[in-house]
Design an enzyme around this catalytic site. Structure first.
Site, PDB file in Angstrom:
ATOM      1  N   HIS A  18       9.315 -55.519 -39.099  1.00 23.13           N
ATOM      2  CA  HIS A  18      10.786 -55.411 -39.070  1.00 23.13           C
ATOM      3  C   HIS A  18      11.383 -56.781 -39.363  1.00 23.13           C
ATOM      4  CE1 HIS A  18      14.627 -53.625 -37.187  1.00 23.13           C
ATOM      5  NE2 HIS A  18      14.957 -54.813 -37.669  1.00 23.13           N
ATOM      6  N   HIS A  20      14.591 -59.090 -41.619  1.00 19.23           N
ATOM      7  CA  HIS A  20      15.768 -59.237 -42.488  1.00 19.23           C
ATOM      8  C   HIS A  20      15.616 -60.525 -43.281  1.00 19.23           C
ATOM      9  CE1 HIS A  20      17.997 -56.151 -40.150  1.00 19.23           C
ATOM     10  NE2 HIS A  20      17.277 -56.629 -39.144  1.00 19.23           N
ATOM     11  N   LYS A 103      15.542 -46.277 -43.258  1.00 16.87           N
ATOM     12  CA  LYS A 103      16.051 -46.866 -42.020  1.00 16.87           C
ATOM     13  C   LYS A 103      17.304 -46.127 -41.580  1.00 16.87           C
ATOM     14  CE  LYS A 103      16.488 -49.700 -38.675  1.00 16.87           C
ATOM     15  NZ  LYS A 103      16.620 -51.137 -38.588  1.00 16.87           N
ATOM     16  N   HIS A 140      17.237 -47.699 -35.690  1.00 16.54           N
ATOM     17  CA  HIS A 140      17.944 -48.598 -34.770  1.00 16.54           C
ATOM     18  C   HIS A 140      18.446 -47.679 -33.665  1.00 16.54           C
ATOM     19  CE1 HIS A 140      20.509 -52.092 -33.608  1.00 16.54           C
ATOM     20  NE2 HIS A 140      21.077 -51.111 -32.940  1.00 16.54           N
ATOM     21  N   HIS A 178      12.658 -52.393 -32.548  1.00 12.26           N
ATOM     22  CA  HIS A 178      13.093 -53.409 -31.586  1.00 12.26           C
ATOM     23  C   HIS A 178      13.515 -52.825 -30.236  1.00 12.26           C
ATOM     24  CE1 HIS A 178      16.988 -52.199 -33.135  1.00 12.26           C
ATOM     25  NE2 HIS A 178      17.020 -53.040 -34.142  1.00 12.26           N
ATOM     26  N   ASP A 251      12.291 -58.633 -36.099  1.00 14.87           N
ATOM     27  CA  ASP A 251      13.741 -58.477 -36.244  1.00 14.87           C
ATOM     28  C   ASP A 251      14.394 -59.845 -36.451  1.00 14.87           C
ATOM     29  OD1 ASP A 251      16.175 -57.225 -36.501  1.00 14.87           O
ATOM     30  OD2 ASP A 251      16.548 -57.107 -34.348  1.00 14.87           O
TER      31      ASP A 251
HETATM   32  C1  NCD Z   1      20.357 -57.385 -37.400  1.00 13.08           C
HETATM   33  C2  NCD Z   1      20.993 -58.110 -38.594  1.00 13.08           C
HETATM   34  O1  NCD Z   1      21.610 -59.161 -38.395  1.00 13.08           O
HETATM   35  O2  NCD Z   1      20.856 -57.635 -39.731  1.00 13.08           O
HETATM   36  N1  NCD Z   1      20.909 -57.925 -36.198  1.00 13.08           N
HETATM   37  C3  NCD Z   1      20.381 -57.860 -34.957  1.00 13.08           C
HETATM   38  O3  NCD Z   1      21.027 -58.325 -34.019  1.00 13.08           O
HETATM   39  N2  NCD Z   1      19.196 -57.353 -34.727  1.00 13.08           N
HETATM   40  C4  NCD Z   1      20.555 -55.917 -37.527  1.00 13.08           C
HETATM   41  C5  NCD Z   1      19.658 -55.084 -36.616  1.00 13.08           C
HETATM   42  O4  NCD Z   1      18.439 -55.130 -36.704  1.00 13.08           O
HETATM   43  O5  NCD Z   1      20.172 -54.327 -35.795  1.00 13.08           O
HETATM   44 ZN    ZN Z   2      16.813 -55.616 -37.495  1.00 16.94          ZN
HETATM   45 ZN    ZN Z   3      18.575 -52.939 -35.566  1.00 18.11          ZN
END
Ligand code: NCD
Ligand code: ZN
Ligand code: ZN
Length: 348
Positions: A18, A20, A103, A140, A178, A251
């Site tokens: 997971h 970003h 997702k 999520h 998460h 995450d």
């Molecule tokens: C994530 C993001 O910033 O893209 N933020 C977070 O707090 N985890 C989005 C997510 O995974 O929910």
């Molecule tokens: Zn995330």
């Molecule tokens: Zn998330």
């Protein structure tokens, strides 16, 4: 005379299930951090606009690959952003393009989720196709009803969405992403073999007091938000239990420092710089370093039906201090735990 050598830990190269990485200059700043530790990462599709088609996912994958340093073997695993209108036909195109999962963001639940699903029933034909084609659903797991307390939104998601979803699509592989509560950990442990969960390093290391220690600390703010100590302990117990249902998903969610240190701070913690070292810290504190490899390198590929990585990484027990700030395009990026000392260091 004996020369003391610091203990080392060799693991099958882990994967991040997971992650970003954003896009453009931000992406170029963060991808090398992940690629240095992990063999693969599941790339989240919550760009603006979101990655909703196979074609967009293929183009995004190429942009990510262009940021991987020469000689580093790293594979981004792509996902699509499920919307109320994702056509069932897109699933076959996605599978053919190598996309592994969709997702589910409940609309408005988190960063860039405005295009998310307003009612899961609207997606049933598409979920049916995913179940048939073997694509996973990553969720999520928080309800978005403003009347529900922020700290209870994950627990409420279990009965309102997860249970009906599992009943309707028993063969669909679902990852509860998460997880942050004992409720979710227990639900996943007791669910059938097609349900698993990722756990972040920060939810293993911190409870919600971290948000308020010595002032309001936005770099500890993420969604789902950090919970009470009893929940953190339950997550540590699950991650270190040896159960194949729990695996590593950082995450890591970078945001420019000025948008974190803001009146309406963005949600997301940046942990990719030192992810495996943070997890090693959490497992060592629990006295279960022996279970790190299963969690970080085995359970994830096994659940996704992918081979485990063939190469290894090495960590050494050697204290080092995390940098306070990193370049992030034209902005700055503050890694979680910046200026703090970690005991394990990735050395190869
Ligand atoms: C994530 C993001 O910033 O893209 N933020 C977070 O707090 N985890 C989005 C997510 O995974 O929910
Ligand atoms: Zn995330
Ligand atoms: Zn998330």
């Amino acid at each position: 005379m004996t020369i003391a050598t610091a203990p080392t830990l060799r693991l099958t190269r882990p994967d991040d299930w997971h992650l970003h990485v954003r896009d453009g200059a931000a992406m170029a700043a963060v991808v090398p951090h992940t690629a240095r530790q992990f063999g693969r990462a599941i790339i989240m599709p919550n760009l603006r606009p979101p990655v909703t088609t196979a074609e967009q996912a293929v183009a995004y994958r190429a942009r990510i690959q262009a940021c991987v340093p020469e000689g580093v073997d790293f594979t981004p695993l792509m996902t699509l952003y499920l919307t109320d209108n994702t056509p069932p036909d897109e699933i076959r195109r996605a599978r053919d393009a190598g996309v592994v999962a969709l997702k589910l963001y409940p609309a408005g639940a988190t960063t860039n989720s405005d295009a998310g699903v307003t009612d899961i029933r609207k997606t049933h034909a598409t979920l049916e196709m995913m179940q048939r084609e073997g694509l996973l659903l990553l969720v999520h797991g928080e309800v978005t009803d403003p009347a529900v307390d922020v700290f209870d939104r994950e627990a409420r998601f279990i009965d309102q969405v997860m249970e009906p979803l599992r009943d309707a699509f028993p063969e669909l592989k679902v990852v509860f992403e998460h997880i942050t509560t004992r409720d979710a950990a227990q639900y996943v442990a007791e669910a059938g073999p097609h349900t698993a969960a990722t756990i972040t390093a920060h939810h293993l290391l911190y409870n919600r007091n971290a948000l308020f220690t010595g002032g309001l600390r936005p770099h500890y703010y993420c969604l789902p938000v950090l919970k009470r100590e009893e929940h953190r302990r339950a997550l540590v117990a699950s991650a270190t239990s040896g159960s194949a249902k729990f695996f590593l998903g950082t995450d890591s969610a970078p945001h420019a420092a000025h948008l974190k240190e803001h009146a309406a701070a963005c949600a997301g913690c940046y942990t990719a710089l030192s992810a495996i070292e943070l997890y090693a810290e959490a497992f060592e504190r629990a006295g279960r370093l022996d279970r790190l490899e299963g969690f970080a390198s085995q359970h994830g590929p096994d659940f996704y039906g992918l081979p485990r990585n063939a190469s290894t990484i090495t960590l050494r027990r050697e204290p080092w201090t995390l940098p306070e700030s990193l370049p992030y395009g034209d902005a700055e990026l503050k890694p979680l735990g910046g200026s703090e000392t970690l005991n394990w260091r990735l050395v190869g």
